[in-house]
Design a protein around this motif. Sequence first.
Motif, PDB file in Angstrom:
ATOM      1  N   VAL A   1      -3.353  16.271  -1.896  1.00  0.00           N
ATOM      2  CA  VAL A   1      -2.000  15.825  -2.209  1.00  0.00           C
ATOM      3  C   VAL A   1      -1.859  15.418  -3.674  1.00  0.00           C
ATOM      4  O   VAL A   1      -0.846  15.668  -4.319  1.00  0.00           O
ATOM      5  N   SER A   2      -2.894  14.803  -4.208  1.00  0.00           N
ATOM      6  CA  SER A   2      -2.814  14.285  -5.585  1.00  0.00           C
ATOM      7  C   SER A   2      -3.593  15.183  -6.543  1.00  0.00           C
ATOM      8  O   SER A   2      -4.391  14.721  -7.326  1.00  0.00           O
TER       9      SER A   2
ATOM     10  N   VAL B   1     -11.304  -3.560  -4.991  1.00  0.00           N
ATOM     11  CA  VAL B   1     -10.896  -2.176  -5.227  1.00  0.00           C
ATOM     12  C   VAL B   1      -9.857  -2.115  -6.344  1.00  0.00           C
ATOM     13  O   VAL B   1      -9.893  -1.234  -7.201  1.00  0.00           O
TER      14      VAL B   1
ATOM     15  N   LYS C   1      -2.364  15.213 -10.840  1.00  0.00           N
ATOM     16  CA  LYS C   1      -1.412  14.254 -11.372  1.00  0.00           C
ATOM     17  C   LYS C   1      -1.650  12.783 -11.055  1.00  0.00           C
ATOM     18  O   LYS C   1      -0.778  11.969 -11.268  1.00  0.00           O
ATOM     19  N   GLY C   2      -2.800  12.445 -10.558  1.00  0.00           N
ATOM     20  CA  GLY C   2      -3.083  11.049 -10.263  1.00  0.00           C
ATOM     21  C   GLY C   2      -3.916  10.910  -9.019  1.00  0.00           C
ATOM     22  O   GLY C   2      -4.112  11.874  -8.278  1.00  0.00           O
ATOM     23  N   ASP C   3      -4.417   9.718  -8.768  1.00  0.00           N
ATOM     24  CA  ASP C   3      -5.245   9.578  -7.578  1.00  0.00           C
ATOM     25  C   ASP C   3      -4.903   8.346  -6.763  1.00  0.00           C
ATOM     26  O   ASP C   3      -5.744   7.726  -6.153  1.00  0.00           O
ATOM     27  N   HIS C   4      -3.623   8.001  -6.754  1.00  0.00           N
ATOM     28  CA  HIS C   4      -3.230   6.847  -5.966  1.00  0.00           C
ATOM     29  C   HIS C   4      -3.394   7.042  -4.462  1.00  0.00           C
ATOM     30  O   HIS C   4      -3.764   6.096  -3.765  1.00  0.00           O
ATOM     31  N   PRO C   5      -3.143   8.230  -3.934  1.00  0.00           N
ATOM     32  CA  PRO C   5      -3.441   8.412  -2.513  1.00  0.00           C
ATOM     33  C   PRO C   5      -4.912   8.121  -2.194  1.00  0.00           C
ATOM     34  O   PRO C   5      -5.221   7.501  -1.180  1.00  0.00           O
TER      35      PRO C   5
ATOM     36  N   LEU D   1      -6.739   6.074  -3.863  1.00  0.00           N
ATOM     37  CA  LEU D   1      -6.903   4.628  -4.035  1.00  0.00           C
ATOM     38  C   LEU D   1      -6.591   3.879  -2.739  1.00  0.00           C
ATOM     39  O   LEU D   1      -7.352   3.014  -2.306  1.00  0.00           O
ATOM     40  N   THR D   2      -5.481   4.236  -2.114  1.00  0.00           N
ATOM     41  CA  THR D   2      -5.122   3.533  -0.875  1.00  0.00           C
ATOM     42  C   THR D   2      -6.132   3.842   0.230  1.00  0.00           C
ATOM     43  O   THR D   2      -6.424   2.996   1.070  1.00  0.00           O
TER      44      THR D   2
ATOM     45  N   LEU E   1       1.880   1.796  -3.503  1.00  0.00           N
ATOM     46  CA  LEU E   1       0.716   2.232  -4.266  1.00  0.00           C
ATOM     47  C   LEU E   1       0.403   3.697  -3.980  1.00  0.00           C
ATOM     48  O   LEU E   1       0.018   4.450  -4.876  1.00  0.00           O
ATOM     49  N   PHE E   2       0.593   4.100  -2.745  1.00  0.00           N
ATOM     50  CA  PHE E   2       0.344   5.487  -2.373  1.00  0.00           C
ATOM     51  C   PHE E   2       1.228   6.441  -3.166  1.00  0.00           C
ATOM     52  O   PHE E   2       0.789   7.524  -3.565  1.00  0.00           O
TER      53      PHE E   2
ATOM     54  N   PHE F   1     -10.470  -0.044  -9.772  1.00  0.00           N
ATOM     55  CA  PHE F   1      -9.546   1.019 -10.165  1.00  0.00           C
ATOM     56  C   PHE F   1      -8.952   0.743 -11.543  1.00  0.00           C
ATOM     57  O   PHE F   1      -8.796   1.657 -12.358  1.00  0.00           O
TER      58      PHE F   1
ATOM     59  N   ALA G   1       2.462   5.830  -6.102  1.00  0.00           N
ATOM     60  CA  ALA G   1       2.492   5.374  -7.494  1.00  0.00           C
ATOM     61  C   ALA G   1       2.204   6.453  -8.524  1.00  0.00           C
ATOM     62  O   ALA G   1       2.378   6.223  -9.726  1.00  0.00           O
ATOM     63  N   ASP G   2       1.807   7.639  -8.093  1.00  0.00           N
ATOM     64  CA  ASP G   2       1.629   8.737  -9.051  1.00  0.00           C
ATOM     65  C   ASP G   2       2.963   9.127  -9.672  1.00  0.00           C
ATOM     66  O   ASP G   2       2.991   9.788 -10.715  1.00  0.00           O
TER      67      ASP G   2
ATOM     68  N   LEU H   1       0.825  -1.209   0.000  1.00  0.00           N
ATOM     69  CA  LEU H   1       0.000   0.000   0.000  1.00  0.00           C
ATOM     70  C   LEU H   1       0.859   1.259   0.000  1.00  0.00           C
ATOM     71  O   LEU H   1       0.501   2.257  -0.610  1.00  0.00           O
TER      72      LEU H   1
END
Lengths: 183, 183
Positions: free
Chosen positions: B147-148, A172, B151-155, B157-158, A108-109, A176, A111-112, A105
Amino acid sequence: MTSLPAPMTTPDFVVLGMISLGAGTGYAIKKRVATSIRFFWTISEAQIYPSLERLERAGMVASRLAPSGGRRRRVFELTAAGRGALHDWLVLSEPMPFELRDVGLVRLFFADALSPDEARTLLGAVRRRSEARIAALLAIRPAAAEVSEGKGDHPLLTLRMGIAFHRAIIEVCEAFERETTLN
Amino acid sequence: MTSLPAPMTTPDFVVLGMISLGAGTGYAIKKRVATSIRFFWTISEAQIYPSLERLERAGMVASRLAPSGGRRRRVFELTAAGRGALHDWLVLSEPMPFELRDVGLVRLFFADALSPDEARTLLGAVRRRSEARIAALLAIRPAAAEVSEGKGDHPLLTLRMGIAFHRAIIEVCEAFERETTLN
DNA sequence: GAAGCCATGTAATTGGTTACATGATTAG
DNA sequence: CTAATCATGTAACCAATTACATGGCTTC
């Protein structure tokens, strides 16, 4: 009845609990942990044997020597005091820490910082890891069912929880994946 | 470019990753962790400051003194080498340990030693704990979204994963409650 | 007769936390 | 003026793991 010099720790209650499931050796406790609670609690030999000693000094367990052939062997069983202490701990209304440490995780956090392709690969790795975990949990199901023969099914309940939350992670991941490949 | 004398640990990559989200002080890293990954990774000040020092010696981050008034202050930012090291770590195909330590599940596992009533109380406590956790996760959602930005939405996602798996636990609790009160 | 499992324990190290020590700035 | 927050660090301690040491029994 004597109380421990130091207060009992969670690992102490884990070995006490394992003995409550039936008398056995320190080695047997290790194996039982490996086929039951290891997915939400681990314990090593270096903790088990000293803990057993402390528990015996406190009168929570009693041991008898039961060598098998020339092989040294000490079998522990629960005492009335031990049963009482375990019960008290189980009903104790006290915060129950839930601690998770998951580098999957964490990655993944962050991963941007990756390209869409690399991020998808990582997501897949996290998903497969949970799939593998579910497989491992299903594999210990027979052992869990055996432990709770007749008198309840809480071991099976905790197993279900382990399976359920890895399934949740997988769902999830899949959702995603669909969302990101769609656009 | 200089490599660390000792290999980098996960906590090192966590502070590196946090800096990759924007320059900041050691104190800021601590706060960011508290409003983001703290549910699957924790880190203490006593780790952050020495880690920052090591990272700087290794050329992964660069610091400049930026006192605010008379208050000592050191701002760190990512270097190219740091960005590269983070990327390499993120794509590294290596087992990602998932470690859970949960006394709630441990107690539940041993709950066959309780009366049906006591066991139900314990189950309720586990369920409510997950409900509280979901509330805490929803509370940090704005910070994660911020935070995201773009540029992305991995935060996010977690965050979803954290919510999903506590929901899964709640569902199993409810299902089990129904099953046991039914007969 | 070798590999693997049963069994018990200890020593050394690690990884991490808690607590401490210090001090400036800002908000109420 | 007081409490909270910003900010940096260190020292002491602790829990837990890894590795080691030992040895008998069982199975192939």
